[in-house]
Write a protein that holds these residues in place. Structure first.
Motif, PDB file in Angstrom:
ATOM      1  N   CYS A 730       0.891  -1.164   0.000  1.00 12.20           N
ATOM      2  CA  CYS A 730       0.000   0.000   0.000  1.00 12.20           C
ATOM      3  C   CYS A 730       0.924   1.206   0.000  1.00 12.20           C
ATOM      4  N   GLY A 769      -4.613   3.164   2.242  1.00 15.62           N
ATOM      5  CA  GLY A 769      -4.416   1.730   2.515  1.00 15.62           C
ATOM      6  C   GLY A 769      -3.832   1.594   3.910  1.00 15.62           C
ATOM      7  N   THR A 789      -8.811  -0.493   4.305  1.00 16.29           N
ATOM      8  CA  THR A 789      -8.612   0.933   3.992  1.00 16.29           C
ATOM      9  C   THR A 789      -9.429   1.816   4.931  1.00 16.29           C
TER      10      THR A 789
END
Length: 1089
Positions: A730, A769, A789
């Protein structure tokens, strides 16, 4: 049990927090002094660049690092203050090359609110006092007396409560400070005060300035003759003094660091939050300031500190990327940049996340970190030991020895590789296609085993076999001379250099020959009482072709002896003890210090310091490298000589800061090694291992090997998936192009060998993320990446919405299979009994993977548990769930299958603000919190009452001095089942300062022994600046301070190996354990990392 833990650093801090320049090690030396939070490094600026002189740990987190020069001194002193309110003044001792403590003390106050903006420590330019701002509303003064000694400290009340910066002004008859502060309406102002040392109070200063730029947060005092101060804001820069005020607008930026270029302060370098370096010039006529100019120079790492060294060399210390040594050019390059990066110094900080993987599938863990931040974000692959990068290999069985030879004396490269077997000798060379092929050297005897080969003077080669010494021309390849062993004797061992040959025949005869042009002359013969087991005459003196000492290893009395050449007089005899004979001896020099290395047949290596003029051996040390016999050879890499110890655990021996270090080579078993510096593959090594001969180049010589994958964006989370051979991260990218700074967030897929982006899934605007795992579900054979998220909206204090995304990897692409909306940020995800456990804001939620009628899957909520402030970190084991809370420490939950419910079983009632948790075993859990402490808690299943069983008992506490972001089970080293440490469970951690550390759970008796060793080492090893190790390692937060317990400081224990012999003896006496035994036990521990 995992109660007794050993904490050790595998990778030291690399985040540069402070730096300063001055004449510290000598009046003429220009030194750069760098602080990396808990370490200080001292460098010398030389024509070759920065040379390291010292690197020492500090028992504290450094808050202030300043050089100053008291009256009448010719060189600078170093003032250091730590975050726990200790300070010291350090001076360089040229005799011992160590730091001496001139003064030390404690500046903490019983009451007082620690400042929000960090501690400020400043020194009056005329050395009249040191000023410290540690608590809101107080300014602490440590005055100097007229001899430059520090007197007792006192406090002065400061009415400005929200201080942003304080500096001393130059050129004031009385010491004067300038204070940048914010009032209760958030407006920013500057005020000056004179410090009246006699009255211990402030007097209103000569000037003040109200209503500055709202982003003003840095003051730069300007030296005489201009004096005054620069106030650096986000949109303006102001010059201010008693009689002048000048301001210029700048493009919006946050200045992080500054460095003064000229002694008179007319030019400054500024580094901002995007890594842009600018030059600020104060224009002036004589002493009157007429204006300011600012000029962008180019891009560097994001600077946390800037030090202008000399002649346009600048050191950029960074917390978010690699630190750099740069040169500023007079003319810009094609891109308009004046910056030329000369050196990069690797920085792993901040390690936000990492995973442990075995990419080469060799049973050795590598750590892949998410390092750096903003534009300097990167992935780093960290592995222990030195890698050999294979360039060529041939299958060859039964190699007994290898030597490389040159085709002429002045040829820089090696041409031939002589490989010896039990009944013959083969000669290999690189052909035009850069392949190894067999060739002939007519003068060599190839029908017998070769004992030794070497290049000799006058374009000659030497070959020693059991019957003779042959001298061969390297150009015509014909035999020029031969010395035969006497009738009835055969040569057992031999060695040679370019002008000398030393050999031993049966019956303890030692023969010394000298080489001339076509001449082999026997010069001396000596009869020894025992057989010779090994020899060496490697030249380590002035003359690279000739040695005046010979090292000889003996059978029977198990000794190593030093003889003089050419007369073979015995100078020194050292008994090695034990029953194992020396198998290989080597004379070598590292960093200008001569050593004798002596390897035994059981994998032990002894090293001695060698006095080349007297032949005396001192400072004996013994280490265990493996279990099989070792052969020693020198090789060079990057113009430095190192030693390769070939055995079942091949090792490179090298020297750093005048200490011998041992780094394992990532190969299974090596029987022989020789350097083969061919023109095709320079600086390479020929390595004989089971059934094959490999030619390869060697990594940089260091304990840890770090490979950098620059991303240009900030990776926040990482996860590896074995099945698809990918990593998923992420990440977020900062876009500085538009007027408004914006961020984009992604889930990216990378190939686990090349580390290239192979697929990207963009997240929504404002969507971050937060977590990523690879997992599989019940009744489904596929493996998925699950991403948690959060929607971080500017108007919300806590996210109220998030998503769980489930991806599969198909043909190297991320395919979204399912998504689930959540009512908050998904801080953590865990695979849990074939289901998915999520931590969402203040609750723990369990989802099951359900097959729908149309054949697709979805996540369905099964049950949950409320009662956390914010559940940030979760680990699971079986049905147990361990939760690390934002502020409520650790709690233990259990999932009950029958009821399909999650209940709380126990909790720690202390208020710890957690930063990571891990499960050590069924009953013991490990946590770290935001005051840089480690602690362990134990589940009390045997408690008599519910109240006792519901309490997690704190059983271990320790001050790490590092902010830990993540724990992972795993190991950085090859786990060899035959060693004691192979059985010790380890957890790896990564920190903001770029530290990779290991926590090892020890058996109780080993812990008790090491605890004794640690308390004795505390007496022998004194902390720099008189700082106490015991205080440093005591658990400390706003609420309490408690002595460290059930944790040991591995860094202190392993520094035992660096002590000199007399200090080792002192420790050994106190413990009543021999030095050899202590070394062996501590050596074993170093194999944990």
């Amino acid at each position: 049990m995992s109660i007794w833990n050993y904490v050790v650093t595998a990778h030291k801090p690399t985040n540069v927090t402070h730096s300063c320049v001055g004449n510290f090690t000598g009046p003429q030396d220009l030194n750069l002094i760098v602080a990396k939070c808990t370490r200080i490094e001292i460098h010398l600026l030389s024509p070759q660049g920065l040379q390291p002189m010292l690197d020492v740990p500090i028992y504290g987190r450094i808050a202030t690092l300043e050089l100053f020069r008291p009256h009448g001194e010719t060189q600078d002193y170093l003032f250091v203050a730590t975050e726990r309110y200790k300070f010291c003044v350090l001076q360089w001792d040229p005799e011992t090359s160590e730091l001496v403590t001139r003064a030390m003390g404690d500046v903490s106050d019983r009451i007082g609110r620690p400042t929000d903006n960090g501690q400020i420590g400043i020194i009056d330019p005329d050395c009249r006092l040191i000023g410290l701002h540690l608590y809101d509303g107080l300014f602490k003064v440590i005055p100097f007396d007229n001899k430059g000694q520090l007197k007792e400290a006192f406090n002065i009340r400061l009415e400005e409560l929200q201080v942003l910066d304080i500096k001393f002004l130059f050129g004031c008859s009385k010491p004067t400070i300038v204070v940048l502060y914010q009032d209760n309406k958030d407006a920013r102002h500057v005020k000056t005060y004179e410090v009246a040392l006699k009255d211990k109070d402030f007097v209103e200063g000569p000037w003040s300035q109200n209503n500055l730029d709202n982003g003003a947060d840095l003051l730069i005092p300007v030296p005489s003759p201009l004096c005054g101060v620069l106030i650096i804001g986000e949109e303006t820069i102001v010059y201010c003094s008693a009689n002048a005020f000048k301001a210029i607008p700048i493009r919006p930026s946050i200045t992080k660091a500054y460095g003064r270029v000229d002694p008179d302060g007319s030019r400054y370098l500024l580094g901002d939050h995007t890594g842009l370096l600018s030059l600020l010039v104060i224009t002036h006529e004589k002493e009157k300031v007429t204006g300011l100019k600012i000029e962008p120079l180019g891009e560097t790492s994001i600077a946390s500190t800037l030090s202008y060294l000399d002649n346009a060399f600048v050191y950029i210390g960074s917390s978010y990327g690699d630190s750099q040594l740069i040169k500023l050019n007079v003319q810009p390059d094609a891109k308009g940049s004046y910056v030329d990066v000369l050196e990069r110094y690797v920085n792993l900080g901040p390690i936000v996340d990492f995973c442990v993987v075995d990419l080469e599938r060799q049973g050795q863990g590598q750590v892949v970190t998410c390092s750096g931040a903003y534009k300097d974000g990167s992935l780093r692959v960290v592995r222990n030991g030195i890698g050999i990068n294979e360039q060529a290999s041939v299958e060859l069985q039964g190699i007994k020895g290898m030597w490389s030879l040159r085709s002429s004396t002045d040829d820089p490269f090696d041409t031939f590789l002589v490989v010896s077997f039990i009944r013959d000798t083969r000669i290999l060379a690189m052909n035009i296609e850069d392949e190894l092929e067999e060739i002939e050297i007519e003068g060599f005897c190839s029908l017998v085993q070769t004992l030794f080969c070497h290049d000799a003077v006058h374009n000659q080669l030497v070959q020693v076999t059991s019957s003779s010494v042959r001298l061969v021309s390297s150009t015509t390849r014909e035999l020029r001379n031969e010395w035969h062993a006497p009738e009835g004797y055969s040569i057992n061992v031999a060695t040679a250099n370019a002008t000398q040959v030393l050999l031993a025949t049966g019956g303890g005869h030692l023969v010394y020959l000298e080489i001339g042009d076509g001449i082999l002359q026997e010069v001396k013969h000596a009869q020894l009482e025992y057989e010779v087991s090994c020899l060496d005459i490697n030249p380590i003196g002035e003359n690279p072709n000739q040695s005046h000492l010979a090292a000889v290893g003996m059978w029977t009395d198990i000794s190593v002896r030093i003889f003089s050449l050419p007369d073979l007089n015995l100078i020194t005899k050292e008994h090695l003890g034990g029953e194992i004979i020396p198998r290989s001896v080597l004379l070598c020099a590292f960093e200008g210090i001569s050593y004798l290395l002596c390897a035994l047949g059981d994998g032990h290596l002894l090293n001695f310091m060698l006095n080349t003029s007297s032949g005396e051996l001192t400072d004996r040390k013994k280490v265990s490298l493996g279990t099989q016999p070792i052969t020693l050879r020198t090789f060079s890499s990057k113009n430095t000589t190192h030693v390769f110890a070939a055995s079942d655990r091949p090792t490179v021996i090298y020297s750093s800061n005048k200490k011998l270090l041992y780094s394992n080579v990532n190969l299974k078993e090596v029987s022989h090694m020789c350097p083969f510096n061919s023109a095709a593959i320079p600086d390479s090594l020929a390595i004989a291992k089971e059934g094959e001969l490999t030619i390869g180049t060697i990594d940089d010589i260091q304990k840890l090997h770090i490979r950098t994958i620059p991303l240009g964006e900030h990776a926040r989370r990482i996860c590896h998936q074995e099945q698809s051979r990918t990593f998923a991260i992420c990440s977020l990218k900062y876009n500085h192009t538009s007027a408004e700074e914006s961020e984009s967030h992604f889930v990216r897929l990378l190939d686990d060998q090349t580390f290239e982006f192979i697929s990207t899934y963009p997240l929504d605007t404002y969507e971050y993320g937060c977590f990523i795992i690879s997992c599989s579900f019940s009744d489904d054979n596929n493996v998925y990446y699950c991403v948690g998220t959060a929607y971080v909206l500017p108007e919300e204090s806590e996210p109220t919405k998030g998503r769980i995304l489930v991806f599969t990897v198909e043909d190297g692409k991320l395919q979204l299979i399912a998504e689930k909306e959540t009512k908050g940020a998904v801080y953590c995800l865990n695979a849990f009994n074939g289901k998915l456990l999520a931590a969402i804001n203040q609750k723990i939620q369990l989802y099951k993977w359900v097959l729908r009628d149309d054949g697709t899957h979805e996540l369905q909520s099964e049950c949950g548990h409320h009662g956390h402030i914010l559940a940030l970190y979760v680990q699971t084991r079986g049905d147990f769930i361990v939760v690390g809370d934002l502020m409520k420490s650790i709690s233990l939950l259990i999932y009950k299958h029958e009821e399909g419910a999650i209940e709380e079983r126990a909790r720690d009632y202390n208020a710890n603000w957690m930063s990571a948790v891990e499960i050590l075993d069924d009953d013991v859990y490990l946590g770290t919190e935001n005051s840089f402490n480690l602690f362990t808690v134990r589940k009390n299943s045997e408690g008599a009452t519910d109240e006792e069983r519901g309490r997690l008992e704190v059983i271990g506490e320790y001050h790490l001095g590092e902010f830990v972001n993540r724990f992972r089970h795993g190991s950085l080293v090859m786990r060899l089942p035959d060693s004691d440490v192979g059985q010790i469970p380890t957890v790896i951690f990564g920190t903001i300062n770029g530290v990779i550390g290991v926590i090892a759970s020890l058996p109780h008796e080993q812990y008790v022994f090491l605890e004794k060793l640690q308390s004795n080492l505390r007496k022998v090893i004194k902390g720099v600046g008189g700082l106490s190790h015991e205080q440093w390692r005591s658990f400390n937060n706003e609420k309490k301070t408690a002595e460290a317990r059930n944790f040991l400081d591995g860094d202190l224990i392993e520094s035992f190996l660096d002590l000199n012999r007399s200090k080792m003896d002192e420790v050994s006496k106190a413990l009543d354990v021999s030095v050899e035994e202590l070394c062996k036990r501590v050596e074993e521990l170093t194999r944990l990392h």
